[in-house]
Write a protein that holds these residues in place. Structure first.
Motif, PDB file in Angstrom:
ATOM      1  N   PHE A 127     -46.171 -19.769  -1.098  1.00  0.00           N
ATOM      2  CA  PHE A 127     -45.607 -18.640  -1.837  1.00  0.00           C
ATOM      3  C   PHE A 127     -46.484 -17.391  -1.780  1.00  0.00           C
ATOM      4  CE2 PHE A 127     -48.277 -20.068  -5.391  1.00  0.00           C
ATOM      5  CZ  PHE A 127     -48.530 -18.898  -6.108  1.00  0.00           C
ATOM      6  N   LEU A 128     -47.790 -17.543  -1.601  1.00  0.00           N
ATOM      7  CA  LEU A 128     -48.669 -16.376  -1.555  1.00  0.00           C
ATOM      8  C   LEU A 128     -48.455 -15.522  -0.316  1.00  0.00           C
ATOM      9  CD1 LEU A 128     -52.059 -17.782  -2.897  1.00  0.00           C
ATOM     10  CD2 LEU A 128     -50.307 -16.480  -4.121  1.00  0.00           C
ATOM     11  N   HIS A 129     -47.713 -16.048   0.664  1.00  0.00           N
ATOM     12  CA  HIS A 129     -47.464 -15.293   1.888  1.00  0.00           C
ATOM     13  C   HIS A 129     -46.163 -14.506   1.833  1.00  0.00           C
ATOM     14  CE1 HIS A 129     -50.885 -17.062   4.067  1.00  0.00           C
ATOM     15  NE2 HIS A 129     -50.637 -18.115   3.324  1.00  0.00           N
ATOM     16  N   HIS A 130     -45.560 -14.438   0.658  1.00  0.00           N
ATOM     17  CA  HIS A 130     -44.373 -13.603   0.479  1.00  0.00           C
ATOM     18  C   HIS A 130     -44.813 -12.237  -0.053  1.00  0.00           C
ATOM     19  CE1 HIS A 130     -40.416 -12.176  -0.483  1.00  0.00           C
ATOM     20  NE2 HIS A 130     -39.869 -13.323  -0.110  1.00  0.00           N
ATOM     21  N   PRO A 131     -44.367 -11.145   0.569  1.00  0.00           N
ATOM     22  CA  PRO A 131     -44.834  -9.808   0.166  1.00  0.00           C
ATOM     23  C   PRO A 131     -44.376  -9.365  -1.215  1.00  0.00           C
ATOM     24  CG  PRO A 131     -43.129  -9.649   1.860  1.00  0.00           C
ATOM     25  CD  PRO A 131     -43.490 -11.095   1.753  1.00  0.00           C
ATOM     26  N   GLN A 132     -43.426 -10.081  -1.846  1.00  0.00           N
ATOM     27  CA  GLN A 132     -42.997  -9.651  -3.175  1.00  0.00           C
ATOM     28  C   GLN A 132     -44.172  -9.665  -4.165  1.00  0.00           C
ATOM     29  OE1 GLN A 132     -40.045 -12.150  -5.040  1.00  0.00           O
ATOM     30  NE2 GLN A 132     -41.030 -14.060  -4.436  1.00  0.00           N
ATOM     31  N   HIS A 133     -45.106 -10.580  -3.982  1.00  0.00           N
ATOM     32  CA  HIS A 133     -46.224 -10.685  -4.914  1.00  0.00           C
ATOM     33  C   HIS A 133     -47.219  -9.538  -4.711  1.00  0.00           C
ATOM     34  CE1 HIS A 133     -44.361 -14.489  -5.586  1.00  0.00           C
ATOM     35  NE2 HIS A 133     -44.645 -14.892  -4.364  1.00  0.00           N
ATOM     36  N   ALA A 134     -47.352  -9.080  -3.477  1.00  0.00           N
ATOM     37  CA  ALA A 134     -48.199  -7.908  -3.227  1.00  0.00           C
ATOM     38  C   ALA A 134     -47.595  -6.666  -3.879  1.00  0.00           C
ATOM     39  CB  ALA A 134     -48.360  -7.689  -1.718  1.00  0.00           C
ATOM     40  N   VAL A 135     -46.273  -6.555  -3.839  1.00  0.00           N
ATOM     41  CA  VAL A 135     -45.605  -5.418  -4.487  1.00  0.00           C
ATOM     42  C   VAL A 135     -45.853  -5.451  -5.988  1.00  0.00           C
ATOM     43  CG1 VAL A 135     -43.366  -4.358  -4.991  1.00  0.00           C
ATOM     44  CG2 VAL A 135     -43.844  -5.226  -2.692  1.00  0.00           C
ATOM     45  N   VAL A 136     -45.765  -6.635  -6.578  1.00  0.00           N
ATOM     46  CA  VAL A 136     -46.018  -6.763  -8.015  1.00  0.00           C
ATOM     47  C   VAL A 136     -47.445  -6.335  -8.340  1.00  0.00           C
ATOM     48  CG1 VAL A 136     -46.236  -8.389  -9.931  1.00  0.00           C
ATOM     49  CG2 VAL A 136     -44.292  -8.553  -8.371  1.00  0.00           C
ATOM     50  N   ARG A 137     -48.403  -6.781  -7.562  1.00  0.00           N
ATOM     51  CA  ARG A 137     -49.794  -6.413  -7.817  1.00  0.00           C
ATOM     52  C   ARG A 137     -50.014  -4.908  -7.678  1.00  0.00           C
ATOM     53  NH1 ARG A 137     -54.376 -10.720  -6.125  1.00  0.00           N
ATOM     54  NH2 ARG A 137     -54.042 -10.042  -3.980  1.00  0.00           N
ATOM     55  N   GLU A 138     -49.325  -4.303  -6.717  1.00  0.00           N
ATOM     56  CA  GLU A 138     -49.434  -2.850  -6.547  1.00  0.00           C
ATOM     57  C   GLU A 138     -48.852  -2.109  -7.746  1.00  0.00           C
ATOM     58  OE1 GLU A 138     -47.426  -2.182  -2.890  1.00  0.00           O
ATOM     59  OE2 GLU A 138     -48.986  -3.144  -1.670  1.00  0.00           O
ATOM     60  N   LEU A 139     -47.730  -2.602  -8.264  1.00  0.00           N
ATOM     61  CA  LEU A 139     -47.125  -1.969  -9.438  1.00  0.00           C
ATOM     62  C   LEU A 139     -48.047  -2.058 -10.644  1.00  0.00           C
ATOM     63  CD1 LEU A 139     -43.449  -3.258  -9.052  1.00  0.00           C
ATOM     64  CD2 LEU A 139     -44.175  -0.855  -8.984  1.00  0.00           C
TER      65      LEU A 139
END
Length: 335
Positions: A127-139
């Motif tokens: 799951f850590l390789h899905h970019p949705q989590h990077a977007v959340v961290r950026e927000l």
């Protein structure tokens, strides 16, 4: 000079391997599926035939083959340390299902073996390789929801058949390692290192030899509180939410979205609720690509060794806290 594809063998034919990882490997031009090994010869031949590769009835025989660069280990949790270790000693890079092992000392030993062997050992945290989590961290980092104050995560699955390996304590069964891993790793991902397990509790379905559900309360060094829930006797659930001083972000499904799923982040702030829809992404294919990149980088050890170690320590602490205060037979918790 063009590098040859990473010649990869699979030790075992677990469901996750057949459904998700093997198809992703077969579709990646930088991976060549060389062999499928199973102690059940018929199962090995059945799976290998789909991909035009060799079927082998011995894990050791696979590790002795000179035409294999790497192995994928989707065996029961209690066997990860043994077979990942044997693969590393045989000179093979390893992608191992999560958790890497059943406890912190075994995880530390395996990571050190990979480092000293000059090989890559990667824990398959898809799951850590899905970019949705990077977007959340950026927000969150941008202040979109103000100062982060709380985090919650839950992963639950319906009841499994009695003979499922997740019900066998000898094979590393139980809800914590297989299901609880996800919300704990999500907390580590979003709240950072140094998490304190304030408390945890397990419950057991009638007749179960392992815990079938659990809950965790944790705190980050800067005072963010986290509440985690997990179980394998529940309606399906896969979500996390971050609350800040000025809003919140909710992601659902969070951990196992299909490759064609368009993630929708539910953001609530001063303007009210709104949805941010992202492009679909195949997180399994992305994980395979990350493994190939790690091998070709020439860097020995695990690309996320620090997180692997901290995750293992957190899981050990969750179990220790929960088993120190078992449920009272008549309900409630002994004090």
């Amino acid at each position: 000079m063009t590098e040859h594809p990473l010649r990869t063998a699979v030790l075992g034919t677990a469901d996750i391997a057949r459904r998700r990882v093997l198809p992703a490997m077969a579709a990646d031009p930088d991976v060549e599926l060389t062999a499928v090994a199973s102690r059940d010869g018929g199962r090995a031949r059945e799976v290998a035939a789909r991909y035009g590769c060799a079927a082998v009835e011995s894990y050791d025989a696979v590790l002795e083959r000179p035409d294999i660069d790497a192995v994928y280990v989707p065996l029961p949790i209690s066997l990860h340390a043994t077979w990942a270790g044997r693969a590393l000693r045989a000179g093979k890079h390893v992608l191992a299902e999560k958790p890497l092992t059943t406890d912190l000392p075994a995880t530390a030993a395996l990571l050190e073996l990979a480092r000293t062997s000059g090989l890559v050992l990667m824990e398959n945290v898809i799951f850590l390789h899905h970019p949705q989590h990077a977007v959340v961290r950026e927000l969150v980092a941008s202040g979109a929801i103000g100062r982060l104050r709380a985090f919650s995560a839950a992963f639950t699955v319906p009841a499994l058949p009695p003979g499922n390996i997740r019900h066998d304590p000898a094979l590393g069964g139980g809800a914590l390692l297989d299901i609880g891993y996800y919300p704990v790793r999500a907390a580590l991902h979003f709240l950072g290192s140094g998490l304190e397990i304030v408390g945890s509790a397990f419950d057991h379905a009638p007749g179960a030899a392992v815990e079938t559900s659990g809950a965790v309360l944790l705190r980050s060094p800067d005072g963010v509180l986290g509440q985690l829930a997990f179980g394998m006797d529940h309606a399906y659930g896969s979500a996390y939410e971050l609350w800040g001083s000025a809003g919140s972000i909710r992601v659902e499904p969070a951990f196992t979205p299909p490759a064609d799923h368009k993630p929708t982040l539910r953001i609530t702030d001063a303007r009210g609720p709104r949805d941010l829809t992202l492009a679909p992404h195949d997180q399994v294919a992305a994980t395979v690509r990350a493994f190939v990149r790690a091998v070709r980088s020439g860097t020995a050890g695990s690309p996320d060794a620090a997180q692997c170690l901290e995750q293992a320590a957190l899981l050990d602490t969750v179990r220790a806290r929960a088993t120190a205060h078992p449920p009272h037979p008549t309900g409630g918790v002994r004090t």
